[in-house]
Scaffold this active site. Structure first.
Site, mmCIF file in Angstrom:
data_model
loop_
_atom_site.group_PDB
_atom_site.id
_atom_site.type_symbol
_atom_site.label_atom_id
_atom_site.label_comp_id
_atom_site.label_asym_id
_atom_site.label_seq_id
_atom_site.Cartn_x
_atom_site.Cartn_y
_atom_site.Cartn_z
ATOM 1 C CB SER A 1 103.130 -33.720 -36.007
ATOM 2 O OG SER A 1 102.647 -32.824 -35.190
ATOM 3 C CE1 TYR B 1 104.900 -35.492 -30.627
ATOM 4 C CE2 TYR B 1 104.361 -33.180 -31.425
ATOM 5 C CZ TYR B 1 104.018 -34.650 -31.510
ATOM 6 O OH TYR B 1 102.985 -35.176 -32.334
#
Length: 243
Positions: free
Chosen positions: A144, A157
């Protein structure tokens, strides 16, 4: 350019029950791959496999908790027993807990790291010996833009995605000796439940259709044998928070 086809190749896709994983499974299924969709949510992954079959493709559903090492090994062994090979592994399954560090529990941290980083390690380690014996294969890690930048309330995350990008590049350096390709796909924001369910105020027009990222995955796994793409970034044009 003389690329490869994924026709009849056995492709394992984790997190295949919805979002990007579903889009990848559908795209590769449409291209002729034998899709082995894995997800912790049984109903959703079975629905995706059914959709691929109804469209004329070949797909199978497996219930899998990517953070459980015994579950991972049993599933890989089962896929090999049922299909005789694994050609491509797509490590896509992911999760997040959006909280400031003061509110983030140790259990929250462990869960995010277990799914997002431990899971790809476990799957890659489980399939690696077979890919090595086979003399070729491809591992794709879906990371990501969270591996390239940082925002608040996302320490777990970010740690997982920066870690996954590092893991992917290190494995690329190691695996190429055994003719195994490793690619990290750095995806920008997509119109998937992962964003829209958690952040309903997000303008969907600044996000991208996951089908476009799935198309990029198809592109990297169909490169000629002599070529590997270690990293590629796919962004929505209007996502102005990056870069």
């Amino acid at each position: 350019m003389n690329g490869q086809s994924v026709t009849d190749k056995v492709v394992v896709v984790t997190g295949a029950g919805q979002g990007l994983g579903e889009a990848i499974a559908l795209r590769l299924g449409a291209a002729g791959a034998v899709v082995c969709g894995c997800d912790i949510q049984e109903k959703q992954v079975k629905n995706v496999a059914r959709a691929i079959k109804e469209a004329g493709g070949s797909a199978y559903a497996y219930v899998l908790d990517v953070s459980n090492e015994h579950d991972v090994q049993q599933t890989v062994d089962r896929i090999l027993a049922e299909h005789g090979q694994i050609d491509i592994l797509i490590n896509n399954a992911g999760t997040d807990t959006t909280l400031p560090i003061e509110d983030l529990t140790i259990a929250d941290w462990d869960r995010v790291l277990d799914v997002n980083l431990r899971g790809p390690f476990l799957l890659s380690k489980a399939v690696y010996p077979f890919l090595k014996r086979q003399g070729k294969g491809h591992i794709v890690n879906i990371t990501s833009t969270a591996a390239k930048r940082a925002w608040t309330e996302a320490t777990a995350y970010h740690a997982s995605k920066w870690g996954l990008l590092g893991f992917g590049h290190a494995l690329h350096a190691e695996a190429r000796r055994n003719n195994i390709k490793v690619t990290s796909v750095v995806a920008g924001g997509m119109r998937t439940p992962f964003i829209l369910d958690r952040f309903p105020q997000t303008d969907p027009n600044v996000l991208q259709d996951p089908k476009h990222v799935a198309e990029t995955v198809h592109f990297v796994v169909t490169q000629p044998d002599e070529t590997v793409i270690p990293e590629v970034m796919v962004l929505p044009l209007r996502e102005t928070s990056w870069p």
